[in-house]
Design a protein around this motif. Structure first.
Motif, PDB file in Angstrom:
ATOM      1  N   ALA A   1      45.090  40.823  31.474  1.00  0.00           N
ATOM      2  CA  ALA A   1      46.137  40.803  32.400  1.00  0.00           C
ATOM      3  C   ALA A   1      45.052  40.587  33.776  1.00  0.00           C
ATOM      4  N   PHE A   2      43.940  41.156  33.582  1.00  0.00           N
ATOM      5  CA  PHE A   2      42.928  40.882  34.993  1.00  0.00           C
ATOM      6  C   PHE A   2      42.377  39.624  34.849  1.00  0.00           C
ATOM      7  N   VAL A   3      42.253  38.833  33.847  1.00  0.00           N
ATOM      8  CA  VAL A   3      41.730  37.513  33.590  1.00  0.00           C
ATOM      9  C   VAL A   3      43.041  36.603  34.258  1.00  0.00           C
ATOM     10  N   GLU A   4      44.142  36.782  33.696  1.00  0.00           N
ATOM     11  CA  GLU A   4      45.116  36.094  34.475  1.00  0.00           C
ATOM     12  C   GLU A   4      45.281  36.284  35.892  1.00  0.00           C
ATOM     13  N   MET A   5      44.972  37.376  36.397  1.00  0.00           N
ATOM     14  CA  MET A   5      45.141  37.595  37.660  1.00  0.00           C
ATOM     15  C   MET A   5      44.226  36.709  38.270  1.00  0.00           C
ATOM     16  N   ALA A   6      42.737  36.691  37.699  1.00  0.00           N
ATOM     17  CA  ALA A   6      41.714  35.824  38.525  1.00  0.00           C
ATOM     18  C   ALA A   6      42.136  34.562  38.451  1.00  0.00           C
ATOM     19  N   GLN A   7      42.893  34.053  37.389  1.00  0.00           N
ATOM     20  CA  GLN A   7      43.223  32.543  37.532  1.00  0.00           C
ATOM     21  C   GLN A   7      44.219  32.080  38.660  1.00  0.00           C
ATOM     22  N   HIS A   8      45.263  33.381  38.920  1.00  0.00           N
ATOM     23  CA  HIS A   8      45.973  33.146  39.881  1.00  0.00           C
ATOM     24  C   HIS A   8      45.462  33.210  41.275  1.00  0.00           C
ATOM     25  N   LEU A   9      44.351  33.964  41.335  1.00  0.00           N
ATOM     26  CA  LEU A   9      43.724  34.057  42.733  1.00  0.00           C
ATOM     27  C   LEU A   9      42.921  32.580  43.095  1.00  0.00           C
ATOM     28  N   LYS A  10      42.540  32.304  41.870  1.00  0.00           N
ATOM     29  CA  LYS A  10      41.686  30.819  41.976  1.00  0.00           C
ATOM     30  C   LYS A  10      42.664  29.697  42.361  1.00  0.00           C
ATOM     31  N   ASP A  11      43.836  29.713  41.814  1.00  0.00           N
ATOM     32  CA  ASP A  11      44.906  28.824  41.924  1.00  0.00           C
ATOM     33  C   ASP A  11      45.376  28.876  43.602  1.00  0.00           C
TER      34      ASP A  11
ATOM     35  N   VAL B   1      39.494  40.232  50.237  1.00  0.00           N
ATOM     36  CA  VAL B   1      41.016  40.345  50.542  1.00  0.00           C
ATOM     37  C   VAL B   1      41.512  41.110  49.140  1.00  0.00           C
ATOM     38  N   PHE B   2      41.876  42.371  49.212  1.00  0.00           N
ATOM     39  CA  PHE B   2      42.690  43.038  48.301  1.00  0.00           C
ATOM     40  C   PHE B   2      43.927  43.504  48.366  1.00  0.00           C
ATOM     41  N   ASP B   3      44.576  43.909  47.437  1.00  0.00           N
ATOM     42  CA  ASP B   3      46.022  44.737  47.536  1.00  0.00           C
ATOM     43  C   ASP B   3      45.887  45.886  46.730  1.00  0.00           C
ATOM     44  N   ALA B   4      46.340  47.011  47.232  1.00  0.00           N
ATOM     45  CA  ALA B   4      46.358  48.542  46.366  1.00  0.00           C
ATOM     46  C   ALA B   4      46.999  48.228  45.130  1.00  0.00           C
ATOM     47  N   LEU B   5      48.139  47.379  45.188  1.00  0.00           N
ATOM     48  CA  LEU B   5      48.921  47.243  44.002  1.00  0.00           C
ATOM     49  C   LEU B   5      48.733  45.960  43.127  1.00  0.00           C
ATOM     50  N   ASN B   6      47.688  45.395  43.417  1.00  0.00           N
ATOM     51  CA  ASN B   6      47.295  43.951  42.987  1.00  0.00           C
ATOM     52  C   ASN B   6      48.495  42.989  42.846  1.00  0.00           C
ATOM     53  N   ASP B   7      49.484  43.136  43.801  1.00  0.00           N
ATOM     54  CA  ASP B   7      50.498  42.141  43.891  1.00  0.00           C
ATOM     55  C   ASP B   7      49.988  41.131  44.626  1.00  0.00           C
ATOM     56  N   LEU B   8      49.590  39.988  44.080  1.00  0.00           N
ATOM     57  CA  LEU B   8      49.027  38.845  44.603  1.00  0.00           C
ATOM     58  C   LEU B   8      49.864  38.187  45.651  1.00  0.00           C
TER      59      LEU B   8
END
Length: 507
Positions: A156-166, A116-123
């Protein structure tokens, strides 16, 4: 025994989407399935992306029947798909109930892994889909659309990964659609995610081969702890496609890493698709080598050929370099969105119009929506002047919330519209097909009984993007001076999808 690196092969989806314009017919994939199923893959990507659209638009094939067939033919291997978050497989946002129903139906028909992805990385645009996948008990893969800009840092990408895991993601995918991920950045990003999210976090790397550097990026990612790699069997690899499966297997020998893949099976699959590929020569990309200029424009290879075709249609084929130089400027104005469907088409088309008609003399409705937040938020800030122009043109305000929160329940309306069509079988699957492609589905429903078409057997002329065509009269419409006596609307077709743009007098 070394650490096992798992492999996902994209031969049944992204390989032919990237190299053969997504035209490969199901009947040309069926004979390879037994060997693919017994080769030892972690998963096989076989659905989603542009395949759904291509099935009903060009191949007269029911995408749901394709999924069910893969499920029967690949009983040992997880099936994987690419899902555009709140957009599903269409080009607009759908309300949460439709997203949940689509995920349910995909799981019911045999899908195992939902990337599952989003073109803008808007989680916020991934939240509903990921929750829906988890509810079905299937594998939810949260995805980072990798890009390069002043605001897209490793941190920024690492933080995004953490949000995805959460959010509940079972694994994290780093999706590099334009081959921008350089080796050192690959190492640092994988290492950073493992340190932040935990060593047990499953990381899956998807890279294309377009820039020529990503084979090394794969190795560095593995050294940093990456668990799963996307590859494509070598007879449908490289160019704007992916790195070859067999080459990755050989690269890992004597390194302390290994795959579980059966080389004999891989050879049979390679030989099979080597025979199939020439049948689709009319759809083959002209780009087969390496292009490091993509590091500047960040435009995926397929988009470049579409923009070139647009320009030729306007008698401006010699202006491609101007457009490629304009793309990064438009992207910066829009807050540095990653360039992946649909943002790559939106930014690319706006760059073409800027070159042909002058800077933002004409603005597509989609670009205005992108500026105003109707696709979601971007990591970077938007240019205030361009934002004000978008607001004036669209006559609607900037939004900062999740776009889908503006949508009302729509399933009953979508169902009524689909059931009224000749040939609709009344299933939820048909309703979803019409919901995602309302212009294409009616014709497909009518012709479905005629059975699938195999364009590889009877090659047709390669389709190019249609040039911009005025819907009404235009005086001096495309001479770049904005000297119109009356408004004129242009229609630009990219990947079968129409973009409308109106140019007003004195704009």
């Amino acid at each position: 025994m070394g650490r096992v690196v798992e492999i996902t092969d994209v031969i049944l989806r992204d390989a032919h989407q990237s190299l053969l314009a997504t035209r490969m017919a199901m009947e040309d994939m069926i004979p390879a399935c037994e060997d693919l199923d017994n080769a030892g893959y972690w998963s096989l990507e076989c659905w989603g992306g542009a395949t759904y659209d291509s099935c009903i638009r060009f191949l007269n094939e029911d995408p749901w029947e394709r999924l069910r067939t893969f499920r029967k033919l690949l009983p040992k291997t997880k099936l994987q798909m690419l899902l555009r978050g709140q957009n599903l497989l269409g080009y607009r946002h759908y309300e949460d109930g439709v997203v949940e129903r689509f995920v349910d139906k995909a799981a019911e028909n045999g899908m195992d892994v939902f990337r599952v992805f989003d073109a803008l990385n808007d989680l916020r645009n991934l939240k509903t889909a990921i929750a829906a996948v988890r509810k079905t008990g299937k594998h939810a893969q949260g995805t980072i659309s990798y890009t390069v800009s002043p605001v897209h840092t490793t941190q920024a990408f690492v933080e995004m990964a953490q949000h995805l895991k959460d959010m509940g993601a079972d694994s994290i995918c780093i999706k590099d659609m334009a081959a921008l991920l350089k080796p050192q950045q690959a190492y640092e990003l994988v290492k950073g995610i493992k340190e932040k999210c935990g060593a047990d976090t499953l990381i899956h790397l998807h890279v294309h081969s377009t820039t020529g550097v990503t084979m090394v990026s794969i190795m560095k990612a593995i050294e940093a702890g990456c668990d799963i790699i996307d590859t494509s069997i070598s007879s449908l690899a490289l160019g704007s496609g992916h790195n070859p499966t067999e080459a990755v297997v050989e690269m890992l020998s004597d390194t302390g890493f290994e795959t579980r893949l059966d080389k004999a099976r891989l050879l049979k699959v390679k030989d099979y698709f080597a025979k199939i590929r020439p049948r689709y020569r009319e759809f083959m990309s002209d780009f087969t080598g390496v292009d490091t200029e993509i590091f500047k424009s960040q435009i995926p290879g397929g988009m470049i050929s579409n923009m070139e075709s647009q320009l030729k249609g306007q008698g401006a084929g010699d202006r491609l370099q101007e457009v490629l130089a304009e793309v990064p400027r438009v992207r910066a104005d829009a807050g540095f969105p990653p360039l992946v469907t649909p943002s790559s088409q939106i930014v690319g088309t706006q760059a073409v119009f800027n070159v042909l008609m002058g800077k933002y003399k004409a603005m597509t409705a989609e670009f205005a929506d992108l500026m105003l937040g109707y696709y979601g938020s971007t990591l970077g800030k938007k240019d205030p002047k361009v934002l004000a122009q978008a607001e004036a043109q669209a006559k609607k305000p900037v939004i900062t919330g999740r776009p889908a929160d503006l949508l009302k329940p729509e399933w009953e309306h979508l169902r009524s519209a689909a059931l009224a069509l000749e040939g609709c079988n009344g299933s939820d699957e048909d309703v979803l097909t019409h919901a995602m492609f309302p212009q294409v589905a009616p014709k497909f429903f009518k012709s479905r009984s005629e059975g699938p078409k195999n364009l590889g057997k009877d090659p047709v002329k390669k389709e190019a993007a249609a040039p911009a065509k005025p819907e009404g009269k235009a005086d001096g419409a495309a001479n770049g001076n904005g000297g119109l006596k009356s408004p004129v609307t242009y229609v630009v077709s990219i990947h079968g999808r129409e973009h409308k743009v109106t140019v007003a007098p004195g704009a």
